[in-house]
Write an enzyme that holds these catalytic residues in place. Structure first.
Site, PDB file in Angstrom:
ATOM      1  N   ASP A 151      -2.350  11.251  -3.402  1.00  0.00           N
ATOM      2  CA  ASP A 151      -2.596   9.599  -4.153  1.00  0.00           C
ATOM      3  C   ASP A 151      -2.878   8.850  -3.038  1.00  0.00           C
ATOM      4  O   ASP A 151      -2.437   8.252  -1.970  1.00  0.00           O
ATOM      5  CB  ASP A 151      -0.989   8.783  -5.072  1.00  0.00           C
ATOM      6  CG  ASP A 151      -0.748   9.790  -6.152  1.00  0.00           C
ATOM      7  OD1 ASP A 151      -1.393  10.118  -7.137  1.00  0.00           O
ATOM      8  OD2 ASP A 151       0.267  10.015  -6.042  1.00  0.00           O
TER       9      ASP A 151
ATOM     10  N   ASP B 192       0.258  13.575 -15.655  1.00  0.00           N
ATOM     11  CA  ASP B 192       1.059  12.837 -14.220  1.00  0.00           C
ATOM     12  C   ASP B 192       1.699  11.294 -14.629  1.00  0.00           C
ATOM     13  O   ASP B 192       0.606  10.563 -15.117  1.00  0.00           O
ATOM     14  CB  ASP B 192      -0.281  12.742 -13.191  1.00  0.00           C
ATOM     15  CG  ASP B 192      -0.189  11.580 -12.120  1.00  0.00           C
ATOM     16  OD1 ASP B 192       0.936  11.325 -11.744  1.00  0.00           O
ATOM     17  OD2 ASP B 192      -0.730  11.721 -11.337  1.00  0.00           O
TER      18      ASP B 192
HETATM   19  C1  DX5 Z   1       0.113   7.146 -10.774  1.00  0.00           C
HETATM   20  C2  DX5 Z   1       0.396   8.577  -9.565  1.00  0.00           C
HETATM   21  C3  DX5 Z   1       1.550   9.640 -10.060  1.00  0.00           C
HETATM   22  C4  DX5 Z   1       2.449   8.908  -9.709  1.00  0.00           C
HETATM   23  C5  DX5 Z   1       3.210   9.714 -10.701  1.00  0.00           C
HETATM   24  O1  DX5 Z   1      -1.287   6.156  -9.949  1.00  0.00           O
HETATM   25  O2  DX5 Z   1      -0.958   9.000  -9.564  1.00  0.00           O
HETATM   26  O3  DX5 Z   1       1.387  10.286  -9.203  1.00  0.00           O
HETATM   27  O4  DX5 Z   1       3.184   9.248  -7.376  1.00  0.00           O
HETATM   28  O5  DX5 Z   1       4.673   8.593  -9.985  1.00  0.00           O
HETATM   29  P1  DX5 Z   1       6.299   9.105 -10.967  1.00  0.00           P
HETATM   30  O6  DX5 Z   1       6.172  10.976 -11.151  1.00  0.00           O
HETATM   31  O7  DX5 Z   1       7.373   8.317 -10.785  1.00  0.00           O
HETATM   32  O8  DX5 Z   1       5.904   8.372 -12.588  1.00  0.00           O
HETATM   33 ZN    ZN Z   2      -1.217  11.134  -8.950  1.00  0.00          ZN
END
Ligand code: DX5
Ligand code: ZN
Length: 217
Positions: free
Chosen positions: A35, A177
């Site tokens: 990210d 995601d």
């Molecule tokens: C949030 C990111 C995600 C994040 C997801 O803006 O794009 O990729 O890492 O995290 P989890 O799986 O903890 O919701």
């Molecule tokens: Zn992400």
């Protein structure tokens, strides 16, 4: 049919990016998710662009970069030069011209261009982007982008079904995601998702591999 897979999200990693990428590969994930947040499109900042080099040291895992930033064309180039395989940017961050420009840069690097939408953006707004023929991936955000560890937004199931329908028989990966765990992950697959991004559900847990497998069960 596309092989269903998981992209562990490095945002939740409790070790170095190199170690965390290695961990994902050894557990059998086909992808790794990085990210990038610019502090403008989303309030937070995440990793420095350069830190992607750590991820790129690991071969044979598809490197999936998620740009949460304005000026995605500039960032895309930098990630591509370091070895990104997929570069996804946000529909909300671009106008039509920048969308085409960025996607073209990505395609010219023989990488896959992805387009993402936030939870409140209507799925049908993806239509024009997909009709350009430049995109090989659609990323449906199932939480507000900007941080990990949030709860899955229930409406996302219906949004995935709608996106799947919009994609039709085109060769486009459907990725989701945010808030993915052993309950939400399999349901997303039922709704048509091909690729599950999971951060806090995987990293920081002893049973990383078992958890990864549970997502696809
Ligand atoms: C949030 C990111 C995600 C994040 C997801 O803006 O794009 O990729 O890492 O995290 P989890 O799986 O903890 O919701
Ligand atoms: Zn992400």
């Amino acid at each position: 049919m596309m092989k269903k897979d998981v992209a562990p999200s490095l945002l939740a990693a409790k070790c170095s990016l190199y170690e965390a990428t290695k961990m994902a590969k050894e557990a059998g994930a086909g992808y790794i998710h990085f990210d990038f947040m610019d502090g403008v499109f989303v309030p937070n900042k995440s990793f420095e662009v350069e830190s992607f080099k750590e991820v790129a040291r690991i071969s044979n895992i598809i490197k999936d970069v998620h740009i949460m930033g304005i000026n995605p064309d500039v960032y895309a180039k930098r990630f591509l030069d370091m070895g990104a395989d997929i570069v996804t940017f946000h529909l909300e961050a671009v106008d039509d011209e920048l969308l085409r420009k960025t996607a073209t840069i990505i395609k010219n690097h023989n990488a896959i261009a992805g387009i993402s939408i936030k939870p409140k953006t209507p799925v049908k707004e993806l239509s024009q982007a997909l009709d350009t023929g430049l995109f090989g991936l659609v990323l449906i955000m199932s939480v507000e982008p900007g941080k990990g560890g949030q709860s899955f937004i229930e409406e996302s199931y219906a949004r995935l079904r709608e996106a799947k329908e919009l994609i039709g028989d085109r060769d486009i990966i459907l990725e989701v995601d945010g808030g993915i765990n052993e309950t939400t992950g399999p349901r997303c697959i039922e709704c048509g998702a091909d690729l599950l991004v999971a951060g806090s559900y995987l990293y920081g847990h002893e049973d990383f591999k078992q958890r990864l497998e549970a997502l696809l069960r």
